[in-house]
Design a protein around this motif. Structure first.
Motif, mmCIF file in Angstrom:
data_model
loop_
_atom_site.group_PDB
_atom_site.id
_atom_site.type_symbol
_atom_site.label_atom_id
_atom_site.label_comp_id
_atom_site.label_asym_id
_atom_site.label_seq_id
_atom_site.Cartn_x
_atom_site.Cartn_y
_atom_site.Cartn_z
ATOM 1 N N ALA A 1 0.826 -1.214 0.000
ATOM 2 C CA ALA A 1 0.000 0.000 0.000
ATOM 3 C C ALA A 1 0.853 1.253 0.000
ATOM 4 C CB ALA A 1 -0.914 -0.009 1.229
ATOM 5 N N ARG A 2 1.924 1.223 0.771
ATOM 6 C CA ARG A 2 2.777 2.408 0.927
ATOM 7 C C ARG A 2 3.413 2.822 -0.399
ATOM 8 N NH1 ARG A 2 3.894 5.908 5.442
ATOM 9 N NH2 ARG A 2 5.856 6.949 5.001
ATOM 10 N N LEU A 3 3.872 1.837 -1.190
ATOM 11 C CA LEU A 3 4.565 2.150 -2.446
ATOM 12 C C LEU A 3 3.679 1.961 -3.676
ATOM 13 C CD1 LEU A 3 8.215 0.833 -1.922
ATOM 14 C CD2 LEU A 3 7.184 3.004 -1.270
ATOM 15 N N GLY A 4 2.452 1.521 -3.472
ATOM 16 C CA GLY A 4 1.547 1.365 -4.610
ATOM 17 C C GLY A 4 1.958 0.274 -5.564
ATOM 18 N N ALA A 5 2.497 -0.828 -5.031
ATOM 19 C CA ALA A 5 2.969 -1.933 -5.865
ATOM 20 C C ALA A 5 1.873 -2.969 -6.080
ATOM 21 C CB ALA A 5 4.180 -2.587 -5.205
ATOM 22 N N THR A 6 2.069 -3.787 -7.099
ATOM 23 C CA THR A 6 1.143 -4.893 -7.326
ATOM 24 C C THR A 6 1.293 -5.940 -6.223
ATOM 25 O OG1 THR A 6 1.550 -4.563 -9.706
ATOM 26 C CG2 THR A 6 0.306 -6.531 -9.056
ATOM 27 N N TRP A 7 2.545 -6.185 -5.844
ATOM 28 C CA TRP A 7 2.849 -7.203 -4.850
ATOM 29 C C TRP A 7 3.681 -6.609 -3.725
ATOM 30 C CZ3 TRP A 7 0.761 -12.042 -5.429
ATOM 31 C CH2 TRP A 7 0.292 -12.378 -6.693
ATOM 32 N N GLY A 8 3.428 -7.083 -2.524
ATOM 33 C CA GLY A 8 4.260 -6.744 -1.377
ATOM 34 C C GLY A 8 4.831 -8.024 -0.797
ATOM 35 N N LEU A 9 6.125 -8.039 -0.544
ATOM 36 C CA LEU A 9 6.809 -9.229 -0.044
ATOM 37 C C LEU A 9 7.593 -8.850 1.206
ATOM 38 C CD1 LEU A 9 7.501 -12.237 -0.651
ATOM 39 C CD2 LEU A 9 9.429 -11.402 -2.019
ATOM 40 N N SER A 10 7.465 -9.637 2.280
ATOM 41 C CA SER A 10 8.123 -9.279 3.537
ATOM 42 C C SER A 10 8.833 -10.475 4.156
ATOM 43 C CB SER A 10 7.102 -8.732 4.535
ATOM 44 O OG SER A 10 6.239 -9.775 4.974
ATOM 45 N N ILE A 11 9.816 -10.163 5.003
ATOM 46 C CA ILE A 11 10.550 -11.188 5.741
ATOM 47 C C ILE A 11 10.781 -10.691 7.161
ATOM 48 C CG2 ILE A 11 12.634 -12.612 5.874
ATOM 49 C CD1 ILE A 11 13.121 -12.062 2.916
ATOM 50 N N THR A 12 10.486 -11.522 8.148
ATOM 51 C CA THR A 12 10.825 -11.235 9.537
ATOM 52 C C THR A 12 11.213 -12.547 10.195
ATOM 53 O OG1 THR A 12 10.052 -10.321 11.648
ATOM 54 C CG2 THR A 12 8.394 -11.418 10.281
ATOM 55 N N GLY A 13 12.259 -12.536 11.010
ATOM 56 C CA GLY A 13 12.699 -13.796 11.602
ATOM 57 C C GLY A 13 13.854 -13.621 12.561
ATOM 58 N N ILE A 14 14.410 -14.741 12.979
ATOM 59 C CA ILE A 14 15.540 -14.756 13.919
ATOM 60 C C ILE A 14 16.709 -15.425 13.213
ATOM 61 C CG2 ILE A 14 16.340 -15.431 16.210
ATOM 62 C CD1 ILE A 14 13.337 -15.772 16.957
ATOM 63 N N ALA A 15 17.664 -14.613 12.755
ATOM 64 C CA ALA A 15 18.795 -15.133 11.995
ATOM 65 C C ALA A 15 19.932 -15.615 12.883
ATOM 66 C CB ALA A 15 19.306 -14.065 11.021
ATOM 67 N N GLY A 16 19.904 -15.263 14.191
ATOM 68 C CA GLY A 16 20.927 -15.733 15.118
ATOM 69 C C GLY A 16 22.218 -14.954 15.027
ATOM 70 N N PRO A 17 23.231 -15.409 15.708
ATOM 71 C CA PRO A 17 23.283 -16.657 16.477
ATOM 72 C C PRO A 17 22.557 -16.589 17.832
ATOM 73 C CG PRO A 17 25.359 -15.509 16.679
ATOM 74 C CD PRO A 17 24.539 -14.735 15.685
ATOM 75 N N SER A 18 22.193 -15.382 18.270
ATOM 76 C CA SER A 18 21.464 -15.241 19.526
ATOM 77 C C SER A 18 20.046 -14.752 19.221
ATOM 78 C CB SER A 18 22.174 -14.237 20.443
ATOM 79 O OG SER A 18 22.262 -12.970 19.814
ATOM 80 N N GLY A 19 19.244 -14.614 20.281
ATOM 81 C CA GLY A 19 17.907 -14.081 20.113
ATOM 82 C C GLY A 19 16.811 -15.115 20.071
ATOM 83 N N GLY A 20 17.181 -16.401 19.993
ATOM 84 C CA GLY A 20 16.173 -17.440 19.930
ATOM 85 C C GLY A 20 15.680 -17.858 21.311
ATOM 86 N N THR A 21 14.497 -18.443 21.338
ATOM 87 C CA THR A 21 13.917 -18.978 22.572
ATOM 88 C C THR A 21 13.413 -20.392 22.291
ATOM 89 O OG1 THR A 21 11.665 -18.219 22.114
ATOM 90 C CG2 THR A 21 13.149 -16.656 23.200
ATOM 91 N N GLU A 22 12.877 -21.031 23.320
ATOM 92 C CA GLU A 22 12.346 -22.378 23.145
ATOM 93 C C GLU A 22 11.203 -22.391 22.134
ATOM 94 O OE1 GLU A 22 10.131 -25.897 25.779
ATOM 95 O OE2 GLU A 22 10.891 -24.072 26.756
ATOM 96 N N TYR A 23 10.380 -21.361 22.170
ATOM 97 C CA TYR A 23 9.211 -21.307 21.297
ATOM 98 C C TYR A 23 9.513 -20.637 19.950
ATOM 99 C CZ TYR A 23 6.912 -22.564 25.637
ATOM 100 O OH TYR A 23 6.555 -23.198 26.788
ATOM 101 N N LYS A 24 10.503 -19.765 19.974
ATOM 102 C CA LYS A 24 10.906 -19.107 18.728
ATOM 103 C C LYS A 24 12.422 -19.239 18.582
ATOM 104 C CE LYS A 24 7.064 -15.840 18.314
ATOM 105 N NZ LYS A 24 6.662 -14.439 18.058
#
Length: 416
Positions: A342-365
């Motif tokens: 919506a912000r850029l008025g594109a046909t498609w929007g593609l996103s990535i969010t995650g935990i790449a490490g090596p720290s920051g992880g938990t038992e559930y994530k």
């Protein structure tokens, strides 16, 4: 009849220099149809070079040396070769004069150590070096054996190969056939699973089919020996068609294709555009897309929303959803994709969010947990969960996240 590549240099063994010469020569030997079964890297030591020679002369008819032709004490290739065959080194006046000319032309003064580069085994022909001071040799010390030597500087070696070595090999009857390869590329399927699918095709003799994997991408190399590229392609074509039929949409392209270039081609053909929102990949998705020439025709841009406040203020991610589910969640990935579209008025929007490490992880994530969001032209928004192995390097998790995101887009584009 086969060739062997022998690269001389302790710096190669220590990993200080990438051995690009071996890769170049391997490709060029295939173009000439010269079988090539062995490569050796050996340090700057006369006895060890001779040990390598003792093995190589028993199994190969063309020996191609790179490195060890400079003026310093550790440049020992010609000395070792001459010593092995019991041949004296002789100083060639024409080589010395060529070195002097090159030094004079560049306003430098030749040093006594440079005389070493004018020493070659008696009876060897000079393999001229048009740009550097270290010539190579072409030598047949005994019937059925040809030795080439090249400096280790890639630009010098490559020019010497093309201008002198290739014509010589043609004159000796080599190059009547070629080995031509075409590589199919796959994403979303493991190498073992693909190998099981293609089954007996891996046991063909000509063309041959060989699988290998690199950074999450699986490849099948189809190689044919033939009299010409056209003949090789004719032999490869039915095998390629069969492999594509078996693999279906797991096969995304061939040879120089990348997931980014294939997605770009699909977007451009449809007259559609793309915008991206990235968190854990930090701009890597945008970079991969813009590495493709002409990507401005379909790629509008992106936002690196690393901090949650940026996700909220620029992408419209719900603050309450962030608080409840966290930044690494399907909900947030979907809102990021919809927000950037919506912000850029594109046909498609593609996103990535995650935990790449090596720290920051938990038992559930745990480290390696990644969510991808995809928002399309009809208002549809999807989220995809992926769990990459947590013991992998941060850079590899990010790379796989980017490629997997593009693969989701590719498959969606093929379905619409």
């Amino acid at each position: 009849m086969s060739a062997e590549i022998i690269c001389v240099g302790t710096e190669l063994l220590l990993g200080d220099i990438l051995n690009s010469n071996a890769q170049y020569l391997a490709l060029k030997l295939a173009e000439l149809g010269i079988p090539h079964y062995y490569q050796t890297v050996v340090g700057d030591n006369i006895e060890r070079i001779k040990q390598v020679l003792a093995i190589a002369v028993e199994r190969s008819q063309i020996l191609i040396f790179t490195g060890g032709l400079g003026p310093t004490p550790d440049d020992l290739t010609h000395e070792a070769i001459a010593n092995f065959f019991g041949s004296p080194l002789v100083e060639r006046k024409d080589i010395l004069e060529d070195i002097e000319r090159k030094y004079t032309a560049s306003s430098r003064q030749i040093s006594p150590s440079n005389r070493k580069q004018a020493l070659i085994p008696q009876g060897a022909e000079i393999l001229p070096n048009p740009t550097g001071t270290a010539p190579g040799i072409i030598w047949q010390p005994r019937p059925g054996l040809t030795i080439f030597t090249f400096p280790g500087v890639p630009s010098e070696m490559q020019r010497m190969w093309q201008e002198t070595a290739v014509p010589y090999l043609y004159s000796q009857g080599w190059g009547k056939e070629i080995i031509y390869s075409r590589t199919l590329k796959f994403w979303g399927i493991a190498e073992s699973a693909l190998a099981e699918k293609v089954g007996d095709l891996l046991y063909l003799s000509n063309p041959t089919v060989a699988p290998y994997a690199s950074l999450g991408e699986v490849k099948l190399r189809i190689s044919a020996r033939a009299n010409s590229k056209a003949e090789a392609l004719k032999a490869i074509a039915p095998i390629e068609e069969r492999l594509r039929q078996i693999a279906g949409r797991d096969c995304f392209g061939a040879d120089d294709d990348t997931l980014a270039s294939v997605c770009g081609h699909l977007l451009q053909n449809k007259g559609q555009t793309l915008a991206v929102a990235e968190s854990c990949t930090g701009g890597g998705l945008g970079k991969m897309l813009t590495d493709v020439a002409g990507s401005s025709n379909y790629f509008l841009g992106g936002i690196i929303a690393y901090h949650n406040q940026v996700k909220i203020s620029l992408l419209g991610v719900s603050e309450s959803d962030l608080a409840r589910e966290g930044a690494v969640s399907s909900t947030v990935a979907e809102q990021m994709a919809a927000g950037i579209r919506a912000r850029l008025g594109a046909t498609w929007g593609l996103s990535i969010t995650g935990i790449a490490g090596p720290s920051g992880g938990t038992e559930y994530k745990p480290v390696g947990l990644v969510y991808i969001g995809l928002a399309g032209p009809n208002g549809e928004v999807e989220g995809f969960e992926h769990r990459f192995a947590p013991m992998q390097a941060r850079s590899l998790i990010r790379h796989k996240s980017i490629c997997t995101a593009l693969d989701h887009l590719r498959r969606k584009l093929l379905n619409t």
